[in-house]
Motif scaffolding. Structure first.
Motif, PDB file in Angstrom:
ATOM      1  N   VAL A 514      -6.239  -6.274  -2.013  1.00 11.47           N
ATOM      2  CA  VAL A 514      -5.803  -7.517  -1.375  1.00 11.47           C
ATOM      3  C   VAL A 514      -4.279  -7.539  -1.240  1.00 11.47           C
ATOM      4  CG1 VAL A 514      -5.695 -10.024  -1.627  1.00 11.47           C
ATOM      5  CG2 VAL A 514      -7.819  -8.816  -2.138  1.00 11.47           C
ATOM      6  N   SER A 515      -3.564  -7.120  -2.282  1.00 13.87           N
ATOM      7  CA  SER A 515      -2.094  -7.093  -2.224  1.00 13.87           C
ATOM      8  C   SER A 515      -1.613  -6.102  -1.172  1.00 13.87           C
ATOM      9  CB  SER A 515      -1.518  -6.728  -3.590  1.00 13.87           C
ATOM     10  OG  SER A 515      -1.843  -7.705  -4.558  1.00 13.87           O
ATOM     11  N   PHE A 516      -2.237  -4.925  -1.119  1.00 15.61           N
ATOM     12  CA  PHE A 516      -1.813  -3.915  -0.148  1.00 15.61           C
ATOM     13  C   PHE A 516      -2.121  -4.372   1.278  1.00 15.61           C
ATOM     14  CE2 PHE A 516      -2.500  -0.126   2.451  1.00 15.61           C
ATOM     15  CZ  PHE A 516      -1.317   0.559   2.224  1.00 15.61           C
ATOM     16  N   LEU A 517      -3.271  -5.012   1.480  1.00 14.74           N
ATOM     17  CA  LEU A 517      -3.617  -5.505   2.804  1.00 14.74           C
ATOM     18  C   LEU A 517      -2.611  -6.558   3.273  1.00 14.74           C
ATOM     19  CD1 LEU A 517      -5.671  -5.454   5.122  1.00 14.74           C
ATOM     20  CD2 LEU A 517      -6.949  -7.243   3.927  1.00 14.74           C
ATOM     21  N   ALA A 518      -2.225  -7.449   2.368  1.00 12.08           N
ATOM     22  CA  ALA A 518      -1.222  -8.465   2.718  1.00 12.08           C
ATOM     23  C   ALA A 518       0.110  -7.807   3.075  1.00 12.08           C
ATOM     24  CB  ALA A 518      -1.045  -9.443   1.561  1.00 12.08           C
ATOM     25  N   ALA A 519       0.507  -6.782   2.315  1.00 11.76           N
ATOM     26  CA  ALA A 519       1.759  -6.081   2.604  1.00 11.76           C
ATOM     27  C   ALA A 519       1.690  -5.363   3.948  1.00 11.76           C
ATOM     28  CB  ALA A 519       2.074  -5.090   1.488  1.00 11.76           C
ATOM     29  N   ALA A 520       0.548  -4.739   4.241  1.00 12.82           N
ATOM     30  CA  ALA A 520       0.396  -4.014   5.508  1.00 12.82           C
ATOM     31  C   ALA A 520       0.470  -4.961   6.701  1.00 12.82           C
ATOM     32  CB  ALA A 520      -0.921  -3.246   5.515  1.00 12.82           C
ATOM     33  N   VAL A 521      -0.217  -6.094   6.605  1.00  9.98           N
ATOM     34  CA  VAL A 521      -0.185  -7.071   7.696  1.00  9.98           C
ATOM     35  C   VAL A 521       1.235  -7.615   7.878  1.00  9.98           C
ATOM     36  CG1 VAL A 521      -1.000  -9.339   8.441  1.00  9.98           C
ATOM     37  CG2 VAL A 521      -2.609  -7.695   7.454  1.00  9.98           C
ATOM     38  N   LEU A 522       1.905  -7.903   6.770  1.00  7.32           N
ATOM     39  CA  LEU A 522       3.269  -8.416   6.842  1.00  7.32           C
ATOM     40  C   LEU A 522       4.201  -7.390   7.474  1.00  7.32           C
ATOM     41  CD1 LEU A 522       4.865 -10.966   5.976  1.00  7.32           C
ATOM     42  CD2 LEU A 522       5.447  -9.762   3.868  1.00  7.32           C
ATOM     43  N   PHE A 523       3.992  -6.120   7.165  1.00  2.09           N
ATOM     44  CA  PHE A 523       4.837  -5.060   7.721  1.00  2.09           C
ATOM     45  C   PHE A 523       4.643  -4.931   9.225  1.00  2.09           C
ATOM     46  CE2 PHE A 523       5.809  -0.680   8.900  1.00  2.09           C
ATOM     47  CZ  PHE A 523       7.047  -0.492   8.297  1.00  2.09           C
ATOM     48  N   VAL A 524       3.416  -5.097   9.693  1.00  2.00           N
ATOM     49  CA  VAL A 524       3.107  -4.916  11.114  1.00  2.00           C
ATOM     50  C   VAL A 524       3.612  -6.084  11.957  1.00  2.00           C
ATOM     51  CG1 VAL A 524       1.230  -4.736  12.794  1.00  2.00           C
ATOM     52  CG2 VAL A 524       1.147  -3.406  10.689  1.00  2.00           C
ATOM     53  N   VAL A 525       3.438  -7.298  11.467  1.00  2.00           N
ATOM     54  CA  VAL A 525       3.715  -8.482  12.293  1.00  2.00           C
ATOM     55  C   VAL A 525       5.147  -8.974  12.164  1.00  2.00           C
ATOM     56  CG1 VAL A 525       1.316  -9.206  12.153  1.00  2.00           C
ATOM     57  CG2 VAL A 525       2.965 -10.120  10.517  1.00  2.00           C
ATOM     58  N   THR A 526       5.944  -8.402  11.262  1.00  2.00           N
ATOM     59  CA  THR A 526       7.325  -8.866  11.088  1.00  2.00           C
ATOM     60  C   THR A 526       8.305  -7.808  11.543  1.00  2.00           C
ATOM     61  OG1 THR A 526       7.358  -8.069   8.798  1.00  2.00           O
ATOM     62  CG2 THR A 526       6.730 -10.363   9.169  1.00  2.00           C
ATOM     63  N   VAL A 527       9.583  -8.169  11.599  1.00  2.00           N
ATOM     64  CA  VAL A 527      10.647  -7.247  11.972  1.00  2.00           C
ATOM     65  C   VAL A 527      11.797  -7.415  10.995  1.00  2.00           C
ATOM     66  CG1 VAL A 527      10.083  -7.244  14.427  1.00  2.00           C
ATOM     67  CG2 VAL A 527      11.670  -8.953  13.554  1.00  2.00           C
ATOM     68  N   ALA A 534       7.806  -5.969   2.647  1.00  2.00           N
ATOM     69  CA  ALA A 534       6.412  -5.553   2.794  1.00  2.00           C
ATOM     70  C   ALA A 534       6.227  -4.090   2.415  1.00  2.00           C
ATOM     71  CB  ALA A 534       5.951  -5.799   4.226  1.00  2.00           C
ATOM     72  N   PHE A 535       7.168  -3.238   2.833  1.00  2.05           N
ATOM     73  CA  PHE A 535       7.052  -1.809   2.527  1.00  2.05           C
ATOM     74  C   PHE A 535       7.112  -1.561   1.026  1.00  2.05           C
ATOM     75  CE2 PHE A 535       8.753   2.427   1.817  1.00  2.05           C
ATOM     76  CZ  PHE A 535       7.979   3.206   2.668  1.00  2.05           C
ATOM     77  N   THR A 536       8.065  -2.194   0.350  1.00  2.00           N
ATOM     78  CA  THR A 536       8.195  -2.000  -1.098  1.00  2.00           C
ATOM     79  C   THR A 536       6.979  -2.543  -1.830  1.00  2.00           C
ATOM     80  OG1 THR A 536      10.581  -2.255  -0.842  1.00  2.00           O
ATOM     81  CG2 THR A 536       9.709  -2.382  -3.072  1.00  2.00           C
ATOM     82  N   LEU A 537       6.476  -3.694  -1.401  1.00  2.00           N
ATOM     83  CA  LEU A 537       5.296  -4.271  -2.037  1.00  2.00           C
ATOM     84  C   LEU A 537       4.092  -3.358  -1.879  1.00  2.00           C
ATOM     85  CD1 LEU A 537       4.057  -6.705  -3.519  1.00  2.00           C
ATOM     86  CD2 LEU A 537       3.588  -7.715  -1.276  1.00  2.00           C
ATOM     87  N   GLY A 538       3.900  -2.811  -0.674  1.00  2.00           N
ATOM     88  CA  GLY A 538       2.789  -1.889  -0.459  1.00  2.00           C
ATOM     89  C   GLY A 538       2.929  -0.611  -1.269  1.00  2.00           C
ATOM     90  N   LEU A 539       4.149  -0.069  -1.330  1.00  2.00           N
ATOM     91  CA  LEU A 539       4.387   1.164  -2.084  1.00  2.00           C
ATOM     92  C   LEU A 539       4.105   0.973  -3.570  1.00  2.00           C
ATOM     93  CD1 LEU A 539       5.523   4.066  -2.335  1.00  2.00           C
ATOM     94  CD2 LEU A 539       7.806   3.036  -2.513  1.00  2.00           C
ATOM     95  N   THR A 540       4.640  -0.102  -4.146  1.00  2.00           N
ATOM     96  CA  THR A 540       4.440  -0.335  -5.580  1.00  2.00           C
ATOM     97  C   THR A 540       2.985  -0.673  -5.902  1.00  2.00           C
ATOM     98  OG1 THR A 540       5.184  -2.615  -5.188  1.00  2.00           O
ATOM     99  CG2 THR A 540       6.808  -1.052  -6.030  1.00  2.00           C
ATOM    100  N   THR A 541       2.264  -1.266  -4.956  1.00  3.79           N
ATOM    101  CA  THR A 541       0.840  -1.532  -5.180  1.00  3.79           C
ATOM    102  C   THR A 541       0.061  -0.234  -5.263  1.00  3.79           C
ATOM    103  OG1 THR A 541       1.005  -3.648  -4.013  1.00  3.79           O
ATOM    104  CG2 THR A 541      -1.186  -2.704  -4.268  1.00  3.79           C
ATOM    105  N   LEU A 542       0.366   0.717  -4.365  1.00  2.00           N
ATOM    106  CA  LEU A 542      -0.291   2.026  -4.434  1.00  2.00           C
ATOM    107  C   LEU A 542       0.059   2.748  -5.732  1.00  2.00           C
ATOM    108  CD1 LEU A 542       0.157   3.350  -0.774  1.00  2.00           C
ATOM    109  CD2 LEU A 542      -1.931   2.493  -1.837  1.00  2.00           C
TER     110      LEU A 542
END
Length: 604
Positions: A514-527, A534-542
């Motif tokens: 769930v955390s990684f999915l939220a980070a991925a969506v945030l990374f795609v839809v934001t600039v 979002a990138f750091t959150l996704g990386l640390t979740t993995l």
């Protein structure tokens, strides 16, 4: 016959040593790569390292309008320009309806990127009518080099590059042209100076006739511009005669507001010396350059080259102009590549270049060839832009915010550790060791991602790393509570560790997904900077999944074999009495025979 076992069967015996060895090898390998690459610290973004912020205002040209589509196209082209230089975390984004903000971090190629991003006019290929050194302090062109055929390809003996390995810069035609069997390329052109990335040092060749004061050759008399009568021709020649390219004001005004179909004047630079040009109407538009790239010639001695590919319409126009220029004397056989009113390269033509492909080769350095290719590829914008402001951003404010953020993170981490020690006691050793491993992996990977994908650490990215502390600690707590639940049911530690893992594993995976999915969506839809969070959150979740599976669980299995934890010491965090454990039901014995009612005390 033994009674059937109650509850779930324990997991198969694990091999914790292998998992711990694997993650240790991974850490050593990544750390070794970090030190070997020389990038031992993460790259910092503009808010932490400082940099340059450029504001550009769009201006509508003939045939173009300021709208969202053209602004988005301009942003995309500027992004590719800057990324083509390897600039990390440069931000290019629109502001309002007609402004573009470009933020370039310090410590990269910020000055070079500023030069190319600020060069916002369209790219044109114009025939050279005349050229000569400009200003009192100029350098003479380099001496002539002999050609393969023993004669200079430059008429009149004026300085130029040759077709030999000592060429300055040479442009060749397509492979079809090269197949004609001639000793030298059947279609070639040569610039008179090296192409530099900041102000491409492509210089003019003096005219073969006459001599000017100071020993420099005077320019040939320019031909009449095709778009003008004698009056405007005389006015243009007067502008050319008065132009002093050593003066910034003259350079800024040279060719200002000139239309593609008009002749104009421009400036160019060779080895710190300025030259002035008289140019004819544009023959090829920069939008008709389909692709340009810098390549290294591994077969010949040409070194770094810039290969150009034109569109179908551009190939025809380029063939027509080179066919026309090849019939003229120096310097009328040159064409100037003009970007933002400045001549960035001026090769001369020997024969028509057909096939839609050309090469510019010679004494290029790698960065010079890449800079020229970058301008040729991304030089054409759908709109013109005026530089409104250039601001130097200091890292003072970002440093203060970073200090405050790190202080908050340290306080939060201290509170988490205090909670773990008070509540889990000995188990806190496992949690803190896992946090240390996760921090090492995060730091090393971020350091490696800087040179690999131009990742830069900004303030939102630091916030993402701080948030990850809670995600990682949550995974430990889930596993520890499952173990304690098994002990409360009356099991000893070693089977409790194995039986608790499957349920804890499912919960951890669902939570991290769930955390990684939220980070991925945030990374795609934001600039911009939000993507860093979002990138750091996704990386640390993995990394949390990796650490829990390959470090926390194996370490817990090993500690379960130690008497301190296995016997339930009161400081281990696994004391059965403190946890309110039930009696070990599997060790109790029921009386034999059928179940009976209350026993009469007299009979007993």
């Amino acid at each position: 016959m033994a009674a059937p076992k109650r509850g779930r069967s324990a997991s198969a015996p694990s091999k914790p040593g292998r998992s711990l060895a694997l993650i240790l090898i991974a850490i050593v390998a990544l750390a070794g790569g970090m030190f070997a690459s020389g990038h031992t610290t993460p790259r910092l973004g503009i808010d932490l390292a400082g940099g340059t912020s450029i504001t550009l205002k769009a201006k509508a040209d003939q045939g173009s309008a300021i709208n969202k589509a053209n602004m988005d196209t301009a942003v995309d082209i500027m992004n590719r320009r800057v990324n083509g230089l390897g600039v990390s975390e440069a931000e290019v984004q629109t502001q309002g309806t007609d402004n573009i903000i470009v933020n370039i971090p310090k410590g990269t190629n910020s000055e070079e990127a500023q030069e190319q991003v600020g060069t916002t006019a369209k790219l044109y290929f114009r025939p050279v009518l005349a050229s000569e050194p400009s200003g009192p302090a100029t350098k003479s062109p380099s001496p002539s080099a002999s050609s393969k055929g023993g004669s200079s390809p430059n008429p009149g003996g004026s300085p130029s590059a040759s077709a030999s390995a000592t060429d300055k810069d040479k442009a060749s035609g397509s492979d079809e042209d090269k197949a004609t069997g001639s000793a030298s390329p059947s279609a070639s052109a040569t610039t008179q100076g090296r192409a530099l990335t900041d102000a491409l040092k492509a210089g003019p060749t003096p005219s073969p006739s006459g001599s000017a004061s100071g020993g420099a050759k005077a320019p040939a008399t320019p031909s009449a511009p095709a778009d003008s009568g004698s009056g405007s021709d005389a006015k243009l020649q007067a502008q050319y005669a008065a132009l002093d390219c050593t003066k910034p004001t003259d350079r800024a005004n040279a060719g200002k507001n000139a239309k593609p179909g008009q002749s104009t004047v421009a400036c160019g630079k060779i080895d710190d010396a300025w030259y002035k040009y008289l140019l004819g109407p544009a023959a090829v538009d920069g939008t008709e350059v389909k692709k340009a790239q810098a390549v290294f010639d591994t077969q010949g001695a040409a070194g770094w080259q810039v290969q150009m590919t034109f569109t179908n319409s551009g190939a025809k126009k380029f063939a027509d102009i080179t066919d026309e220029l090849a019939k003229k004397p120096q310097p009328q056989n040159e064409f100037g590549i003009v970007l933002d009113g400045e001549v960035v390269s001026s090769p001369y033509v020997q024969q028509s270049i057909t096939g839609g492909q050309a090469e510019i080769s010679g004494s290029f350095q790698q960065d010079e060839a890449q800079g020229l290719a970058n301008m040729l590829s991304y030089g054409a914008l759908p709109l013109s832009f005026q530089e409104q402001s250039v601001t130097t951003v200091t890292a003072a404010l970002g440093g203060e915010q970073l200090h405050a953020g790190l202080l908050a993170g340290a306080i939060g981490l201290a509170l988490v550790v205090l909670y773990l020690v008070v509540y889990y006691r000995g188990l806190s050793i496992v949690a803190m060791a896992s946090l240390v491993v996760s921090a090492i992996l995060t730091y090393v990977i971020m350091s490696l991602l800087g040179p690999a994908i131009n990742f830069a650490l900004n303030l939102p990215a630091v916030c993402g790393a701080i948030v990850a502390i809670g995600i990682t600690a949550d995974s430990f707590i889930v596993y520890f509570e499952r173990i304690r639940d098994e002990i409360r049911e009356g099991r000893t530690l070693r089977p409790a560790v194995e039986r608790a893992w499957p349920r804890a594993r499912r919960t951890i995976l669902v939570s991290d997904f769930v955390s990684f999915l939220a980070a991925a969506v945030l990374f795609v839809v934001t600039v911009g900077k939000v993507q860093g969070f979002a990138f750091t959150l996704g990386l640390t979740t993995l990394l949390d999944v990796v650490v829990v599976f390959f470090f926390t669980k194996p370490l817990m299995t090993l500690l379960a074999r130690r008497r301190f934890f296995a016997d339930g010491h009161k400081w281990s965090g696994l004391d059965p009495k403190s946890l309110g454990a039930k009696p070990p039901l599997r060790r109790t014995r029921r009386p034999a025979g059928p179940a009976a009612g209350p026993v009469d005390p007299k009979e007993a």
